[in-house]
Scaffold this active site. Structure first.
Site, PDB file in Angstrom:
ATOM      1  N   HIS A   8     -10.255  -1.451   5.533  1.00  0.00           N
ATOM      2  CA  HIS A   8     -11.291  -1.239   4.527  1.00  0.00           C
ATOM      3  C   HIS A   8     -12.078  -2.504   4.231  1.00  0.00           C
ATOM      4  O   HIS A   8     -11.656  -3.613   4.569  1.00  0.00           O
ATOM      5  CB  HIS A   8     -10.717  -0.661   3.229  1.00  0.00           C
ATOM      6  CG  HIS A   8      -9.697  -1.501   2.522  1.00  0.00           C
ATOM      7  ND1 HIS A   8      -8.342  -1.373   2.719  1.00  0.00           N
ATOM      8  CD2 HIS A   8      -9.830  -2.483   1.589  1.00  0.00           C
ATOM      9  CE1 HIS A   8      -7.699  -2.232   1.942  1.00  0.00           C
ATOM     10  NE2 HIS A   8      -8.580  -2.920   1.244  1.00  0.00           N
ATOM     11  N   GLU A  44      -8.388   1.733  -7.868  1.00  0.00           N
ATOM     12  CA  GLU A  44      -9.173   1.720  -6.640  1.00  0.00           C
ATOM     13  C   GLU A  44      -9.533   3.121  -6.202  1.00  0.00           C
ATOM     14  O   GLU A  44      -8.787   4.080  -6.428  1.00  0.00           O
ATOM     15  CB  GLU A  44      -8.420   0.988  -5.521  1.00  0.00           C
ATOM     16  CG  GLU A  44      -7.120   1.649  -5.087  1.00  0.00           C
ATOM     17  CD  GLU A  44      -6.390   0.843  -4.013  1.00  0.00           C
ATOM     18  OE1 GLU A  44      -6.310  -0.387  -4.132  1.00  0.00           O
ATOM     19  OE2 GLU A  44      -5.899   1.461  -3.057  1.00  0.00           O
ATOM     20  N   HIS A  79     -13.206  -8.430  -0.421  1.00  0.00           N
ATOM     21  CA  HIS A  79     -12.344  -8.792   0.713  1.00  0.00           C
ATOM     22  C   HIS A  79     -12.517  -7.795   1.851  1.00  0.00           C
ATOM     23  O   HIS A  79     -13.109  -6.733   1.669  1.00  0.00           O
ATOM     24  CB  HIS A  79     -10.869  -8.870   0.296  1.00  0.00           C
ATOM     25  CG  HIS A  79     -10.259  -7.579  -0.186  1.00  0.00           C
ATOM     26  ND1 HIS A  79     -10.219  -7.214  -1.500  1.00  0.00           N
ATOM     27  CD2 HIS A  79      -9.653  -6.562   0.477  1.00  0.00           C
ATOM     28  CE1 HIS A  79      -9.612  -6.048  -1.637  1.00  0.00           C
ATOM     29  NE2 HIS A  79      -9.257  -5.619  -0.440  1.00  0.00           N
TER      30      HIS A  79
END
Ligand code: CMX
Ligand code: CO
Length: 142
Positions: A8, A44, A79
Site C-alpha cells: 500500500h 485506517e 509511507h
C-alpha cells in the site's frame, strides 16, 4: 530481501470520513477494510487499486506517529509498504545491512498482518513499512 508486491501507499488525513467521501466522489472506489489499529495509534481505511491498496490514516491522538506528522507537515503521503513473504528474514537482512530499523521485531498491523517500519532517514526521506500478510486458509503467498 524480496518484496513481491507494493502492499500500500499511505496518506495521512485529519478527517477519515471526509477524506473517504472525497475519494469515493472523485475516484469512485469504496474501502474494502476499515479498522482501528490501536498499537499504531490510527484508524485506517484500505481502498483496493489493482493488487495494492491506498491506505488512508487518521490518528487516534495528537501524540501518535501520524498525529505528530500532521502537526508538523499537514496532510499528505506518509509511507510506502512493501509486501514480503518472510518479514523475519527481511528484518534480518536489513539488520545485517546496518539499516536503521524502527521495529527490529514485527508488530501487529491491520488485517492481522505482521508489520515493521524502516526509518525515513534510511532511504531518501521515505518511511518504508514491511508487511507480511496474515495467512489465509487454503492459500499460501510466495
Ligand atoms: N515520512 C518521512 N519523514 C518523516 C515521517 C514520514 N512519515 N515522519 C517523520 N519524518 C521525519 C521528520 O520530518 C523529521 O525530519 P527532520 O529531522 O529532517 O526534521 C524526522 O523524521 C523526525 O521527525 P519527528 O517529527 O521528530 O518524528 P519522530 O522521530 O518522533 O517519529 C518516526 C518519526 C518515523 C520514527 C515515527 O513516525 C514512527 O515510528 N513511524 C512508524 C510507525 C507509524 O508511522 N505508524 C502509523 C502507520 C501505521 C500503519 O501503516 O499501519
Ligand atoms: Co501502512
Amino acid at each position: 530481501m524480496f518484496a513481491y508486491n507494493l502492499d500500500h501507499v499511505a496518506i495521512a488525513v485529519t478527517d477519515l470520513d471526509a477524506s473517504l467521501a472525497e475519494y469515493v466522489r472523485l475516484f469512485g472506489a469504496e474501502p474494502l477494510y476499515r479498522e482501528i489499529v490501536a498499537d499504531q495509534g490510527v484508524e485506517e481505511a484500505m481502498i483496493a487499486v489493482g493488487g495494492s491498496f491506498i491506505q488512508l490514516l487518521q490518528p487516534l491522538s495528537a501524540d501518535s506517529a501520524v498525529g505528530k506528522f500532521l502537526a508538523s507537515r499537514g496532510e499528505g503521503l506518509h509511507h510506502i509498504a512493501l509486501a514480503v513473504s518472510d518479514i523475519d528474514g527481511a528484518l534480518g537482512h536489513l539488520a545485517d545491512e546496518g539499516a536503521r530499523l524502527i521495529d527490529p521485531e514485527p508488530r501487529l498491523g491491520g488485517r492481522g498482518a505482521r508489520i515493521a517500519f524502516v526509518h525515513p532517514k534510511q532511504f531518501a526521506g521515505t518511511l518504508v513499512e514491511l508487511v507480511e500478510a496474515a495467512p489465509v486458509a487454503g492459500r499460501t503467498v510466495e
